[in-house]
Design an enzyme around this catalytic site. Structure first.
Site, PDB file in Angstrom:
ATOM      1  N   HIS A  57      -1.253   6.468   8.082  1.00 40.31           N
ATOM      2  CA  HIS A  57      -0.361   7.444   7.440  1.00 40.31           C
ATOM      3  C   HIS A  57      -1.074   8.771   7.191  1.00 40.31           C
ATOM      4  O   HIS A  57      -0.467   9.841   7.287  1.00 40.31           O
ATOM      5  CB  HIS A  57       0.153   6.906   6.101  1.00 40.31           C
ATOM      6  N   GLY A  61       0.844  -1.187   0.000  1.00 38.07           N
ATOM      7  CA  GLY A  61       0.000   0.000   0.000  1.00 38.07           C
ATOM      8  C   GLY A  61       0.876   1.232   0.000  1.00 38.07           C
ATOM      9  O   GLY A  61       2.082   1.141   0.266  1.00 38.07           O
ATOM     10  N   CYS A  85       7.106  -1.115   6.445  1.00 38.16           N
ATOM     11  CA  CYS A  85       6.620   0.116   5.820  1.00 38.16           C
ATOM     12  C   CYS A  85       7.682   0.633   4.855  1.00 38.16           C
ATOM     13  O   CYS A  85       8.867   0.641   5.192  1.00 38.16           O
ATOM     14  CB  CYS A  85       6.352   1.151   6.915  1.00 38.16           C
ATOM     15  N   LEU A  86       7.258   1.064   3.678  1.00 36.02           N
ATOM     16  CA  LEU A  86       8.203   1.607   2.697  1.00 36.02           C
ATOM     17  C   LEU A  86       8.897   2.860   3.235  1.00 36.02           C
ATOM     18  O   LEU A  86       9.973   3.216   2.774  1.00 36.02           O
ATOM     19  CB  LEU A  86       7.486   1.927   1.379  1.00 36.02           C
ATOM     20  N   GLN A 137       3.143   9.546   2.153  1.00 37.34           N
ATOM     21  CA  GLN A 137       4.476   8.962   1.980  1.00 37.34           C
ATOM     22  C   GLN A 137       5.237   9.537   0.783  1.00 37.34           C
ATOM     23  O   GLN A 137       6.428   9.300   0.643  1.00 37.34           O
ATOM     24  CB  GLN A 137       4.370   7.438   1.839  1.00 37.34           C
ATOM     25  N   HIS A 159      -2.967   0.246   8.526  1.00 31.87           N
ATOM     26  CA  HIS A 159      -1.619   0.808   8.377  1.00 31.87           C
ATOM     27  C   HIS A 159      -1.639   2.015   7.424  1.00 31.87           C
ATOM     28  O   HIS A 159      -1.078   3.071   7.736  1.00 31.87           O
ATOM     29  CB  HIS A 159      -0.687  -0.298   7.853  1.00 31.87           C
ATOM     30  N   GLU A 160      -2.296   1.854   6.280  1.00 28.34           N
ATOM     31  CA  GLU A 160      -2.323   2.946   5.295  1.00 28.34           C
ATOM     32  C   GLU A 160      -3.143   4.133   5.790  1.00 28.34           C
ATOM     33  O   GLU A 160      -2.758   5.287   5.593  1.00 28.34           O
ATOM     34  CB  GLU A 160      -2.866   2.448   3.946  1.00 28.34           C
TER      35      GLU A 160
HETATM   36 ZN    ZN Z   1       3.621   2.487   5.729  1.00 30.04          ZN
END
Ligand code: ZN
Length: 190
Positions: free
Chosen positions: A147, A48, A101-102, A53, A143-144
């Site tokens: 953000h 995601g 997480c990216l 981000q 999680h998304e």
């Molecule tokens: Zn993340």
């Protein structure tokens, strides 16, 4: 266009994203942003990606899990674009699972997530979406959405001692994690 993903420590990740005006959804700006989020997520093999981000402060995120090499045990989620998403928890139960997480490269940590949720949002055409998600997939959505509120999974860790590099994760935790994911999928169906 592939956009630059910002990393933990970048103040952009801590900013609360703004609601997208429903009249603006059809604009080239928003449609291009959505295309860029999808392209950037796929390029990075993410499950995601939230606009936050890539340092864009709009309440938009994309999710897709399709035999993901970063998360080979995750159940598939078809490409989903969420605009102004809201989450409702449908149970007091929690699952405690490793996330990555990216924006937090090379790390994993255990986070409590609600395993049965209702998501309400708009899609990229401005149409209302309402669906439930369970188990591991429910955690991915939470999680998304976090953000968009300036939260990172490390903020959700009740026990920071589970924080691990990917290399140590593979050596010490991955086997147990695979078994745990299989049991969650058995229990919740996803
Ligand atoms: Zn993340």
């Amino acid at each position: 266009m592939i956009r630059k993903i910002v990393h933990i420590g970048n103040p952009a990740l801590r900013q609360v994203a703004e609601t997208v005006d429903s009249d603006a959804i059809h604009s080239a700006e928003i449609q291009t942003l959505i295309d860029d989020l999808i392209e950037t997520m796929r390029d990075a093999n993410g499950a995601g990606l939230a606009a936050t981000q890539i340092a864009v402060h709009k309440r938009i995120c994309v999710i897709e899990v399709k035999k993901n090499p970063r998360y080979p045990y995750k159940p598939d989620i078809p490409l989903t674009v969420l605009i102004n998403p809201k989450v409702n928890f449908l149970t007091k139960d929690r699952i405690n699972v490793f996330e990555g997480c990216l924006s937090v490269p090379n790390m994993r940590g255990k986070v409590d997530r609600c395993p049965e949720i209702l998501i309400e949002a708009l899609d990229r055409k401005g149409k209302k979406l309402s669906f439930t998600s369970k188990g591991i997939s429910a955690g991915t959505f939470q999680h998304e959405l976090d953000h968009l509120d300036g939260l990172i999974y490390t903020d959700r860790m009740s026990d920071s001692s589970s924080l691990t590099t990917l290399e140590e994760f593979a050596e010490h935790y991955e086997d147990d994690f695979k078994r745990q994911v299989i049991s969650i999928v058995d229990l919740y169906g996803s």
